[in-house]
Design a protein around this motif. Structure first.
Motif, PDB file in Angstrom:
ATOM      1  N   GLU A 267       3.264  22.581 -41.475  1.00  0.00           N
ATOM      2  CA  GLU A 267       2.851  23.816 -40.809  1.00  0.00           C
ATOM      3  C   GLU A 267       2.642  23.480 -39.334  1.00  0.00           C
ATOM      4  O   GLU A 267       1.989  22.489 -39.004  1.00  0.00           O
ATOM      5  CB  GLU A 267       1.547  24.321 -41.420  1.00  0.00           C
ATOM      6  CG  GLU A 267       1.024  25.577 -40.765  1.00  0.00           C
ATOM      7  CD  GLU A 267      -0.286  26.010 -41.379  1.00  0.00           C
ATOM      8  OE1 GLU A 267      -0.256  26.785 -42.355  1.00  0.00           O
ATOM      9  OE2 GLU A 267      -1.339  25.534 -40.893  1.00  0.00           O
TER      10      GLU A 267
ATOM     11  N   HIS B  94       1.754  31.090 -32.288  1.00  0.00           N
ATOM     12  CA  HIS B  94       2.687  31.211 -33.408  1.00  0.00           C
ATOM     13  C   HIS B  94       2.297  30.238 -34.518  1.00  0.00           C
ATOM     14  O   HIS B  94       1.763  29.163 -34.254  1.00  0.00           O
ATOM     15  CB  HIS B  94       4.115  30.888 -32.949  1.00  0.00           C
ATOM     16  CG  HIS B  94       4.718  31.934 -32.089  1.00  0.00           C
ATOM     17  ND1 HIS B  94       5.719  32.751 -32.508  1.00  0.00           N
ATOM     18  CD2 HIS B  94       4.452  32.300 -30.804  1.00  0.00           C
ATOM     19  CE1 HIS B  94       6.061  33.580 -31.539  1.00  0.00           C
ATOM     20  NE2 HIS B  94       5.299  33.321 -30.486  1.00  0.00           N
TER      21      HIS B  94
ATOM     22  N   ARG C 144       4.244  28.552 -37.974  1.00  0.00           N
ATOM     23  CA  ARG C 144       5.507  28.407 -38.699  1.00  0.00           C
ATOM     24  C   ARG C 144       5.399  27.275 -39.707  1.00  0.00           C
ATOM     25  O   ARG C 144       4.754  26.256 -39.452  1.00  0.00           O
ATOM     26  CB  ARG C 144       6.673  28.078 -37.750  1.00  0.00           C
ATOM     27  CG  ARG C 144       6.966  29.128 -36.699  1.00  0.00           C
ATOM     28  CD  ARG C 144       7.604  30.364 -37.303  1.00  0.00           C
ATOM     29  NE  ARG C 144       7.990  31.323 -36.285  1.00  0.00           N
ATOM     30  CZ  ARG C 144       7.221  32.291 -35.812  1.00  0.00           C
ATOM     31  NH1 ARG C 144       5.981  32.418 -36.248  1.00  0.00           N
ATOM     32  NH2 ARG C 144       7.656  33.125 -34.898  1.00  0.00           N
TER      33      ARG C 144
ATOM     34  N   ALA D 165      15.573  29.084 -39.107  1.00  0.00           N
ATOM     35  CA  ALA D 165      14.232  29.668 -39.045  1.00  0.00           C
ATOM     36  C   ALA D 165      13.207  28.844 -39.812  1.00  0.00           C
ATOM     37  O   ALA D 165      12.010  28.913 -39.516  1.00  0.00           O
ATOM     38  CB  ALA D 165      14.248  31.092 -39.580  1.00  0.00           C
ATOM     39  N   VAL D 166      13.665  28.059 -40.794  1.00  0.00           N
ATOM     40  CA  VAL D 166      12.704  27.352 -41.641  1.00  0.00           C
ATOM     41  C   VAL D 166      13.049  25.881 -41.908  1.00  0.00           C
ATOM     42  O   VAL D 166      12.239  25.158 -42.473  1.00  0.00           O
ATOM     43  CB  VAL D 166      12.539  28.064 -43.005  1.00  0.00           C
ATOM     44  CG1 VAL D 166      11.906  29.424 -42.832  1.00  0.00           C
ATOM     45  CG2 VAL D 166      13.859  28.160 -43.745  1.00  0.00           C
TER      46      VAL D 166
END
Length: 195
Positions: free
Chosen positions: A22, A38, A40, A124-125
């Motif tokens: 994280e 942010h 993520r 994105a991940v």
């Protein structure tokens, strides 16, 4: 364009097989924009290589089929996925990995690879860059039945399919794996399997 990231902080959520972390950070898109915090989650699977085997004379491609839990969890009643040969680099070069995976999964020893391109698998991940190749094969290069490695709990079916049929399986929803779709489209765009 300069990306302005500050106060990057990391928390490890899991590091069993690969790493899931994280991240929190402050991001300012341009100097005129507000700074935003942010959060993520990023999965570090490592980079990988994939190869699509094709035979110009027979107009065929070699694909694999195996159970994938995420596809089962996301709507596939069988969980089976039709794919090109693929694997994690695990310290190998992309070329070494592609050749090794081709032999392990399909039983074909590949001499020559052609680099198609490389892509972020899911930017994105995931951090993974997928190195994508094509390689011509002939029946003399088949040295075993393939099927994957039992110690990796791989149960792979090897499929030799006419190229046009495989290409049409994309539109039919029978092939949904992104790398496989991209490489079949690459063969089509480059007109490699022309009649």
């Amino acid at each position: 364009m300069t990306t302005n990231i500050q106060n990057l902080k990391t928390t490890v959520l899991s590091d069993k097989t690969f790493s899931l972390k994280e991240y929190t950070f402050d991001y300012q898109h341009t100097k005129d924009d507000a700074i935003e915090e942010h959060l993520r989650e990023v999965y570090d699977h490592g980079d990988g290589a994939s190869v699509l085997l094709y035979n110009r004379d027979k107009k065929t491609v070699v694909l694999t089929q195996q159970f994938r839990l995420p596809t089962f969890l996301n709507g596939s009643s069988s969980g089976m996925s039709i794919e090109v040969c693929a694997g994690s680099l695990d310290g190998d070069t992309p070329e070494e990995c592609a050749k090794k995976e081709a032999e392990e999964e399909t039983g074909f020893i590949i001499d020559k690879l052609e680099k198609a391109f490389e892509v972020y698998a899911s930017p994105a991940v995931m951090t993974e860059i997928a190195h994508l190749f094509i390689a011509e094969y002939n029946d003399d290069q088949k040295v075993n039945n393939g099927g994957g490695l039992s110690e990796e709990q791989e149960y792979i079916d090897v499929l030799e399919i006419e190229f046009e049929k495989a290409f049409n399986m994309i539109a039919l929803g029978e092939i949904k794996d992104a790398r496989t779709v991209m490489l079949l489209q690459y063969l089509k765009i480059k007109d490699i399997m022309k009649s």
